[in-house]
Design a protein around this motif. Sequence first.
Motif, mmCIF file in Angstrom:
data_model
loop_
_atom_site.group_PDB
_atom_site.id
_atom_site.type_symbol
_atom_site.label_atom_id
_atom_site.label_comp_id
_atom_site.label_asym_id
_atom_site.label_seq_id
_atom_site.Cartn_x
_atom_site.Cartn_y
_atom_site.Cartn_z
ATOM 1 N N GLY A 19 0.846 -1.185 0.000
ATOM 2 C CA GLY A 19 0.000 0.000 0.000
ATOM 3 C C GLY A 19 0.880 1.233 0.000
ATOM 4 N N VAL A 20 0.285 2.367 -0.324
ATOM 5 C CA VAL A 20 1.029 3.629 -0.410
ATOM 6 C C VAL A 20 0.405 4.624 0.569
ATOM 7 C CG1 VAL A 20 1.792 5.484 -1.945
ATOM 8 C CG2 VAL A 20 1.516 3.165 -2.842
ATOM 9 N N ALA A 21 1.263 5.341 1.265
ATOM 10 C CA ALA A 21 0.801 6.315 2.242
ATOM 11 C C ALA A 21 1.644 7.577 2.140
ATOM 12 C CB ALA A 21 0.886 5.739 3.653
ATOM 13 N N VAL A 22 1.120 8.655 2.711
ATOM 14 C CA VAL A 22 1.881 9.898 2.853
ATOM 15 C C VAL A 22 2.066 10.126 4.344
ATOM 16 C CG1 VAL A 22 1.742 12.425 2.649
ATOM 17 C CG2 VAL A 22 1.195 10.978 0.690
ATOM 18 N N VAL A 23 3.299 10.403 4.735
ATOM 19 C CA VAL A 23 3.607 10.730 6.121
ATOM 20 C C VAL A 23 3.986 12.204 6.174
ATOM 21 C CG1 VAL A 23 6.029 9.976 5.951
ATOM 22 C CG2 VAL A 23 4.924 10.084 8.181
ATOM 23 N N ILE A 73 -3.296 6.961 4.542
ATOM 24 C CA ILE A 73 -3.271 5.779 3.676
ATOM 25 C C ILE A 73 -4.065 6.131 2.422
ATOM 26 C CG2 ILE A 73 -3.912 3.354 3.450
ATOM 27 C CD1 ILE A 73 -3.525 3.164 6.532
ATOM 28 N N LEU A 74 -3.379 6.141 1.269
ATOM 29 C CA LEU A 74 -3.960 6.668 0.040
ATOM 30 C C LEU A 74 -4.921 5.703 -0.649
ATOM 31 C CD1 LEU A 74 -0.892 8.504 -1.541
ATOM 32 C CD2 LEU A 74 -2.615 9.385 0.051
ATOM 33 N N ALA A 75 -5.922 6.306 -1.291
ATOM 34 C CA ALA A 75 -6.895 5.573 -2.098
ATOM 35 C C ALA A 75 -6.375 5.446 -3.532
ATOM 36 C CB ALA A 75 -8.242 6.318 -2.089
ATOM 37 N N SER A 76 -6.940 4.523 -4.275
ATOM 38 C CA SER A 76 -6.435 4.238 -5.621
ATOM 39 C C SER A 76 -6.472 5.446 -6.555
ATOM 40 C CB SER A 76 -7.214 3.069 -6.242
ATOM 41 O OG SER A 76 -8.584 3.389 -6.358
ATOM 42 N N HIS A 77 -7.348 6.408 -6.319
ATOM 43 C CA HIS A 77 -7.422 7.583 -7.190
ATOM 44 C C HIS A 77 -6.387 8.665 -6.825
ATOM 45 C CE1 HIS A 77 -9.858 9.031 -3.783
ATOM 46 N NE2 HIS A 77 -9.495 10.242 -4.187
ATOM 47 N N GLN A 78 -5.504 8.407 -5.854
ATOM 48 C CA GLN A 78 -4.597 9.438 -5.367
ATOM 49 C C GLN A 78 -3.149 9.270 -5.828
ATOM 50 O OE1 GLN A 78 -5.960 9.095 -1.148
ATOM 51 N NE2 GLN A 78 -6.408 11.281 -1.396
ATOM 52 N N GLU A 79 -2.972 8.724 -7.025
ATOM 53 C CA GLU A 79 -1.620 8.578 -7.567
ATOM 54 C C GLU A 79 -0.909 9.929 -7.680
ATOM 55 O OE1 GLU A 79 0.826 7.062 -11.517
ATOM 56 O OE2 GLU A 79 -1.303 6.583 -11.349
ATOM 57 N N GLY A 145 -14.984 5.188 -1.675
ATOM 58 C CA GLY A 145 -15.601 4.045 -2.322
ATOM 59 C C GLY A 145 -14.623 3.175 -3.064
ATOM 60 N N ASP A 146 -13.386 3.637 -3.189
ATOM 61 C CA ASP A 146 -12.414 2.848 -3.937
ATOM 62 C C ASP A 146 -11.434 2.171 -2.993
ATOM 63 O OD1 ASP A 146 -11.301 5.261 -3.221
ATOM 64 O OD2 ASP A 146 -10.497 5.737 -5.170
ATOM 65 N N GLY A 147 -10.590 1.315 -3.558
ATOM 66 C CA GLY A 147 -9.613 0.577 -2.773
ATOM 67 C C GLY A 147 -8.332 1.362 -2.577
ATOM 68 N N PRO A 148 -7.312 0.699 -2.072
ATOM 69 C CA PRO A 148 -6.047 1.371 -1.786
ATOM 70 C C PRO A 148 -5.200 1.580 -3.041
ATOM 71 C CG PRO A 148 -5.865 -0.950 -1.279
ATOM 72 C CD PRO A 148 -7.307 -0.701 -1.662
ATOM 73 N N LEU A 149 -4.332 2.569 -2.983
ATOM 74 C CA LEU A 149 -3.312 2.749 -4.009
ATOM 75 C C LEU A 149 -2.207 1.744 -3.706
ATOM 76 C CD1 LEU A 149 -2.222 4.341 -6.432
ATOM 77 C CD2 LEU A 149 -1.170 5.922 -4.799
ATOM 78 N N LEU A 150 -1.840 0.942 -4.704
ATOM 79 C CA LEU A 150 -0.814 -0.083 -4.523
ATOM 80 C C LEU A 150 0.419 0.236 -5.354
ATOM 81 C CD1 LEU A 150 -3.039 -3.295 -4.743
ATOM 82 C CD2 LEU A 150 -2.237 -2.102 -2.688
ATOM 83 N N TYR A 151 1.565 -0.264 -4.881
ATOM 84 C CA TYR A 151 2.830 -0.117 -5.584
ATOM 85 C C TYR A 151 3.362 -1.523 -5.838
ATOM 86 C CZ TYR A 151 7.178 2.250 -6.836
ATOM 87 O OH TYR A 151 8.247 2.756 -7.515
ATOM 88 N N PHE A 152 3.660 -1.842 -7.132
ATOM 89 C CA PHE A 152 4.076 -3.173 -7.512
ATOM 90 C C PHE A 152 5.020 -3.099 -8.703
ATOM 91 C CE2 PHE A 152 3.098 -7.131 -9.979
ATOM 92 C CZ PHE A 152 3.622 -8.047 -9.067
ATOM 93 N N GLY A 154 7.712 -1.480 -9.153
ATOM 94 C CA GLY A 154 8.207 -0.144 -9.444
ATOM 95 C C GLY A 154 7.187 0.797 -10.052
ATOM 96 N N ALA A 155 5.901 0.433 -9.992
ATOM 97 C CA ALA A 155 4.867 1.295 -10.569
ATOM 98 C C ALA A 155 3.619 1.251 -9.693
ATOM 99 C CB ALA A 155 4.527 0.828 -11.980
ATOM 100 N N PHE A 156 2.806 2.286 -9.827
ATOM 101 C CA PHE A 156 1.539 2.286 -9.126
ATOM 102 C C PHE A 156 0.600 1.327 -9.839
ATOM 103 C CE2 PHE A 156 3.294 6.442 -8.007
ATOM 104 C CZ PHE A 156 3.242 6.316 -6.627
ATOM 105 N N ASP A 157 -0.039 0.474 -9.064
ATOM 106 C CA ASP A 157 -0.972 -0.505 -9.599
ATOM 107 C C ASP A 157 -2.371 0.062 -9.483
ATOM 108 O OD1 ASP A 157 -2.673 -2.639 -10.096
ATOM 109 O OD2 ASP A 157 -1.449 -4.070 -9.016
ATOM 110 N N LEU A 158 -2.991 0.306 -10.614
ATOM 111 C CA LEU A 158 -4.302 0.940 -10.637
ATOM 112 C C LEU A 158 -5.425 -0.058 -10.865
ATOM 113 C CD1 LEU A 158 -3.285 4.058 -12.752
ATOM 114 C CD2 LEU A 158 -3.360 3.820 -10.274
#
Length: 160
Positions: A19-23, A73-79, A145-152, A154-158
């Motif tokens: 998962g991807v987050a901002v601190v 903790i970022l949502a999938s639309h927050q790339e 309403g969407d899922g988490p932003l994922l990193y896989f 070396g790229a964001f998985d949308l």
Amino acid sequence: MTSITSDDFRRAMSHFATGVAVVTARGDDGEQGATISALSSVSLDPLTLLICLNRRSATCQAIEQSGRFGLSILASHQEAVARRFAKPAQDKVTGTDEVRHRDGSVFVQDALAHIAAEVVETLRGGTHEIFLARPVHVALNSQAGDGPLLYFKGAFDLTS
């Protein structure tokens, strides 16, 4: 056994989706923020989480100075948010749609979850600091309403 390089290790670890987050944290030089994928729940008793940051980053230094941080903790639309906080820049927080907690913690608006945490222990791990922290505030986004932003790999998985 053949020794591996840091590139070999990086490629192998890129196969572990995270998962991807901002601190964010406020230090002597103002508010700082960074995109991270090195975060984990550690314990429910006592409540403990960990994050890892490069020791040279301004965000790491701000956490060391303040002893606390905000985690979004970022949502999938927050790339775009993830990319903004991943770049080196003086002021990534200003101009971001933000939410402030009463203790001053800053969070990314529309994130899936917000966690304010206080550092209880800091460990050194090579080039990084490992912050063990106690959550002091948690808020979930019931509107997300969407899922988490994922990193896989070396790229964001949308695909979530």
